[in-house]
Scaffold this motif. Structure first.
Motif: not given
Length: 435
Positions: A41-66
């Motif tokens: 989350p952005h400090f003092g806000d209820d909005q979140h930064a853009s996200f991409q999943a951890y690399g080793h998790f993606q190595h198995w799944t290919g899912q960048a947004d889970l």
């Protein structure tokens, strides 16, 4: 319709299962829990930064947004994916694609803001997890030896990974072609960016890195991060460094184009940098020392600078005096894969650190090349006042043709970057030609 990548993906998973089993066994672990991560989350806000999943998790799944999801890998058992997909009317719950890997794991759907309980045994948990959570699990948090071994397992790509990077390259190149067309039609930087996104079929929050779209002098800012909304009165040049992500795997391509009113010298230098790049790609093969290739880039850039009378001395003196590094301060390239700057580029197979040379601190790849690596080759040539001005004031200033430098300054710079697979005996360029 049968997925043409399914067989390759199954072979990729076989390879992953073997590597994890050997690594976990050798380190005495009964399994590892991979955390995909969560958006910050952005400090003092209820909005979140853009996200991409951890690399080793993606190595198995290919899912960048889970997000908030976990993958449990235990040798000899089917991996278990704890898919964070709670009932929700604010957001669309996560779902899985129709890909071969989903048939190779057991999927548990639910709410997993907290990690799942682990079986009895010695386990590791890796990812963006705090120490208290790891203690509650009874697991070791991000053990260095395990991380190092898993990173090394991503250095040499499977056929499936190469195919995904190739597809990402084709999508990215469609964007580059559209970007060039928009620029030549008189578009502003923002319009060029929008043309790129539309043609490459991706939203801005899903690109693997922030696209660099620099017109004129902005092309000389290596990581230029803005998009002017109005076109310049005199469009001289465009530099676009932009990629695409396909099933977790990244393309990272840069092209530079001259505008109709560009100086003829700039046209010639674009062609010269392209030739430098092709010579360097031709030298890519197993056993090649990437640091030596980087040094070769400076030798070739020095010859180019002398040929076009930007440097009045010899190529050798241009390198020795630091002139070439003022014109090109970045490294030749880096490993490419799930991450744009992929892991283990400065580490030997045995885990020993391979720091960059003191004179080239930005070089991200310092090891010998091996078959299966995918690397970028990206020579550049820029007019960056804060780097060139000290030369003007020093003893080597007389070796620089400042009149020609001033002619080039409004054009910013040139970078040409392709994604290259190291094969068993040579190189294969995965980046398609601009048609």
């Amino acid at each position: 319709m049968t997925d043409p990548l399914a067989e390759l993906q199954c072979s990729h998973l076989d390879r992953l299962e073997r590597h994890y089993a050997e690594t976990l066994s050798s380190l005495g672990h009964d399994g590892v829990l991979l955390y995909s991560g969560h958006p910050a989350p952005h400090f003092g806000d209820d909005q979140h930064a853009s996200f991409q999943a951890y690399g080793h998790f993606q190595h198995w799944t290919g899912q960048a947004d889970l997000a908030h999801s976990w993958l449990l890998v235990c040798p000899g058992r089917r991996p278990v994916l704890f898919l964070h997909a709670p009932d929700d009317f604010w957001h669309l719950p996560a779902s899985l694609p129709s890909e071969a890997w989903t048939e190779r794991v057991d999927v548990m759907k639910g709410r997993f803001d907290e990690p799942p309980a682990l079986p009895r045994g010695r386990y590791a948990v890796i990812g963006d997890v705090d120490a208290a959570t790891a203690r509650a699990l009874g697991a070791e948090l991000n053990p260095g030896a395990l991380l190092m071994a898993l990173d090394e397992g991503r250095v040499r790509k499977s056929e499936y990974e190469v195919a995904c990077i190739g597809r990402a390259n084709r999508q990215a190149m469609a964007g580059h072609i559209a970007a060039r067309g928009a620029f030549l039609a008189g578009a502003a930087e923002l319009d060029v960016q929008l043309a790129y996104l539309q043609a490459s079929r991706q939203r801005e929050s899903h690109v693997p890195y922030g696209n660099i779209v620099g017109i004129n002098a902005h092309g000389g800012v290596l990581h230029y991060q803005h998009y002017d909304t109005l076109p310049p009165k005199k469009p001289l040049s465009l530099l676009v460094d932009a990629g695409h992500r396909y099933r977790g795997y990244c393309a990272d391509i840069t092209r530079t184009w001259a505008g109709a009113q560009a100086d003829g010298l700039f046209h010639a230098l674009i062609e010269g940098v392209a030739q430098v790049q092709q010579q360097l790609i031709a030298a890519v093969r197993p056993g090649a020392d990437y640091v030596a290739l980087h040094e070769r880039m400076h030798d070739l850039l020095a010859e180019l600078l002398v040929e076009h009378r930007l440097v009045l001395g010899t190529p050798e003196s241009a390198v020795a005096s630091g002139i070439t590094r003022a014109f090109c301060p970045h490294g030749l390239g880096h490993l490419l894969g799930i991450q744009v700057h992929d892991v283990a580029g400065r580490r030997a197979v045995n885990g020993a650190a391979l720091p960059p040379p003191d004179k080239d601190p930005a070089l991200r790849l310092t090891r010998e090349l091996e078959a299966g690596m995918v690397v970028t080759i990206e020579p550049g040539l820029y007019v960056i006042p804060m780097l060139l001005d000290p030369l003007r004031k020093g003893p080597v200033g007389r070796e620089v043709n400042w009149e020609r430098v001033e002619r080039l300054a409004p054009h910013g710079g040139i970078r040409i970057e392709d994604n290259v697979l190291v094969t068993s005996d040579t190189a294969k360029n995965l980046t398609p030609e601009v048609e």
